[in-house]
Design an enzyme around this catalytic site. Sequence first.
Site, short mmCIF file in Angstrom:
data_model
loop_
_atom_site.label_atom_id
_atom_site.label_comp_id
_atom_site.label_asym_id
_atom_site.label_seq_id
_atom_site.Cartn_x
_atom_site.Cartn_y
_atom_site.Cartn_z
CG ASP A 147 18.53 3.69 4.47
OD1 ASP A 147 18.33 2.65 3.84
OD2 ASP A 147 18.81 3.73 5.67
CD GLU A 180 16.79 -1.43 -3.90
OE1 GLU A 180 15.72 -1.82 -4.39
OE2 GLU A 180 17.82 -2.12 -3.86
CD1 TRP A 181 19.08 -1.80 2.87
CD2 TRP A 181 16.85 -1.77 2.63
NE1 TRP A 181 18.59 -0.77 3.63
CE2 TRP A 181 17.23 -0.73 3.51
CE3 TRP A 181 15.50 -1.94 2.33
CZ2 TRP A 181 16.30 0.13 4.08
CZ3 TRP A 181 14.57 -1.09 2.91
CH2 TRP A 181 14.97 -0.07 3.76
N GLY A 182 19.15 -4.22 -2.08
CA GLY A 182 19.02 -5.26 -3.10
C GLY A 182 17.58 -5.64 -3.39
CG ASN A 184 12.99 -2.48 -6.00
OD1 ASN A 184 11.91 -2.86 -6.42
ND2 ASN A 184 13.14 -1.94 -4.79
CG ASP A 202 20.84 -2.66 8.06
OD1 ASP A 202 20.84 -2.40 6.85
OD2 ASP A 202 20.39 -1.90 8.92
#
Length: 400
Positions: A147, A180-182, A184, A202
């Site tokens: 995460d 990394e949730w997008g 970077n 999420d």
Amino acid sequence: MKRTVIAAVLLCSVSAFAQKFEGLALTPPMGWNSWNCFGCDVNEVLIMQAADAMIESGMKDVGYQYIVIDDCWHGERDSLGFIHPNPEHFPSGMKVLSDYIHSKGLKFGIYSDAGWKTCGGHPGSRGYEYQDALTYAEWGVDYLKYDWCNTDDLNAKGAYMNMRNALFAAERPIVFSLCEWGNNQPWEWGKEVGHLWRISGDIAPIFDGEEGHGSWISWGVLQILDMRPDIRKYAGPDHWNDFDMMEVGNGMSVAEDRAHFSLWCMMASPLMAGNDLQHMSQETITILTNREVIAVNQDSLGIQGFRCYQKDDWEIWAKPLKGGDMALCFLNRGKNTEKIEFDWGEKIIKDDEFKKQVSFVEKEYQIRDLWTKKDIGTTKQIFKTKIASHDVVMLRLFKK
Ligand code: GLA
């Protein structure tokens, strides 16, 4: 002097050979993750029961294999820096749990974070990457979700490469899931670092909408589907765009669950169930275990689907498959039932990115409905159907 040279040679050889373990996810990983349903309320009994339920429900038989404990399994680090599980919730220790999961023919996944602390406030891996990788290897871990909370100014690619190298040095093949949730653009660099990367924040058990949580937002199925239309070219065998763990069985309607599952299959997303496997309705089991829909997700070409047609509230998503077949998913986003008459006639479905196309003038295709499991004619006839609100019709076109 001699020691410096040896150290330099060792360092060079580590970095020269450090890489991800290739070939661990040639099709999108399938499994279960504790977070969406149980959050921080995890313990060893629950995880063992999830493993048992994966088998009893028939999920293992159709390809699900990873049992992943998400955040909050952690206890403290000891005086040497080694991480231990929470002794109250995991009293038998992770090796025993891992052995149990392996004894059932399943694989064991765990969670950590590139920062100081996980999102749930437990010890993160920053500064302990090599030590943690060794520990995971000793525990028999097969899958690591990593995460991105509490990472301050860390460089994302660098931080994820650091853990990739640590896993490689620990010498146990472990699927590396970048969470990394997008933020970077992990799709631009993720292929050489890991096997899958999250493309969004999420998910929530909502079909169309979002949920605010103060400083962050969780997203509905359609919001994640629409979020990054331009990144399908980055996905393929062993490196997938991850649309997040599924919410099937977590409170949406049966139609919405069916649509959610179909779309994740169309997008070649990893299929990590996020519901309570021990207490599933028959409808949930039927959705999660539809072999023909799963076969679209697991197709060896590994091409992510795309929207190829849009009219009013309904649209068609297409996914080229091995051998010239094509999966099509008719999606009704609207609030009312849509009556559809689709003339294949002159239409051409063209995937410029992956250089694939089907032309219904040149060839006739046989059509199979993947949810009713019926052959329903060919592309020479007009396709007529009704699609309820937030539902799908999913077809596979076979070359005649
Ligand atoms: C982040 C991740 C989630 C979950 C939680 C755990 O929000 O994106 O998938 O792992 O952390 O705290």
